[in-house]
Design a protein around this motif. Structure first.
Motif, short mmCIF file in Angstrom:
data_model
loop_
_atom_site.label_atom_id
_atom_site.label_comp_id
_atom_site.label_asym_id
_atom_site.label_seq_id
_atom_site.Cartn_x
_atom_site.Cartn_y
_atom_site.Cartn_z
N PHE A 179 -0.57 1.87 -10.64
CA PHE A 179 -0.21 1.92 -9.22
C PHE A 179 -1.43 2.23 -8.34
N LEU A 180 -2.38 2.98 -8.87
CA LEU A 180 -3.62 3.21 -8.13
C LEU A 180 -4.40 1.91 -7.98
N GLY A 181 -4.42 1.11 -9.03
CA GLY A 181 -5.08 -0.19 -8.94
C GLY A 181 -4.41 -1.11 -7.94
N ILE A 182 -3.09 -1.11 -7.93
CA ILE A 182 -2.36 -1.92 -6.95
C ILE A 182 -2.67 -1.44 -5.53
N VAL A 196 0.84 -1.20 0.00
CA VAL A 196 0.00 0.00 0.00
C VAL A 196 0.87 1.25 0.00
N ILE A 197 1.87 1.27 0.85
CA ILE A 197 2.72 2.46 0.97
C ILE A 197 3.54 2.68 -0.30
N VAL A 198 4.14 1.62 -0.82
CA VAL A 198 4.97 1.76 -2.03
C VAL A 198 4.11 2.16 -3.22
N SER A 199 2.93 1.57 -3.36
CA SER A 199 2.10 1.90 -4.51
C SER A 199 1.57 3.33 -4.46
N ILE A 200 1.24 3.83 -3.27
CA ILE A 200 0.76 5.21 -3.20
C ILE A 200 1.90 6.19 -3.46
N VAL A 201 3.10 5.86 -3.03
CA VAL A 201 4.25 6.73 -3.31
C VAL A 201 4.53 6.76 -4.81
N LEU A 202 4.49 5.61 -5.48
CA LEU A 202 4.71 5.57 -6.92
C LEU A 202 3.58 6.24 -7.69
N TYR A 203 2.36 6.16 -7.18
CA TYR A 203 1.23 6.86 -7.80
C TYR A 203 1.46 8.37 -7.73
N ILE A 204 1.84 8.87 -6.58
CA ILE A 204 2.10 10.31 -6.43
C ILE A 204 3.27 10.73 -7.29
N TYR A 205 4.31 9.90 -7.37
CA TYR A 205 5.47 10.21 -8.22
C TYR A 205 5.04 10.36 -9.68
#
Length: 97
Positions: A41-44, A8-17
């Motif tokens: 990444f939002l789907g993940i 969850v944390i990694v995917s939200i960081v990559l989404y924001i990136y």
């Protein structure tokens, strides 16, 4: 459980990136490519959040909500994957000319 929380944390960081990279890019096809990878990444994020919430609460309601989140996540990842492949090919075509 820890796996889903870190996902969850990694995917939200990559989404924001990827969303920030949209604003930094000037080329419209590159912006669309970053937007499509952000959708992946939002789907993940949505899928891993739904699974982690079910594992945390383990109720019937959280099961239904987790299934709904997984369906939305698969749709989001599928759409983002198809769009990212399309825009990557379009960018390579435009780079050749």
């Amino acid at each position: 459980m820890l796996l889903f929380i870190s996902l969850v944390i990694v995917s939200i960081v990559l989404y924001i990136y990827n969303k920030v990279m949209i604003t930094r890019s000037e080329h419209p096809i590159t912006q669309r490519y970053y937007n499509s990878t952000a959708k992946i990444f939002l789907g993940i994020f949505i899928g891993s959040f739904g699974v982690s919430q079910y594992l945390f609460y383990e109720t019937r309601l959280s099961l239904f909500i987790g299934i709904l989140f997984l369906i939305l996540a698969v749709m989001q990842i599928n759409h983002g994957w198809k769009a990212s492949r399309h825009y990557k090919e379009e960018y390579l075509k435009q780079a050749e000319t």
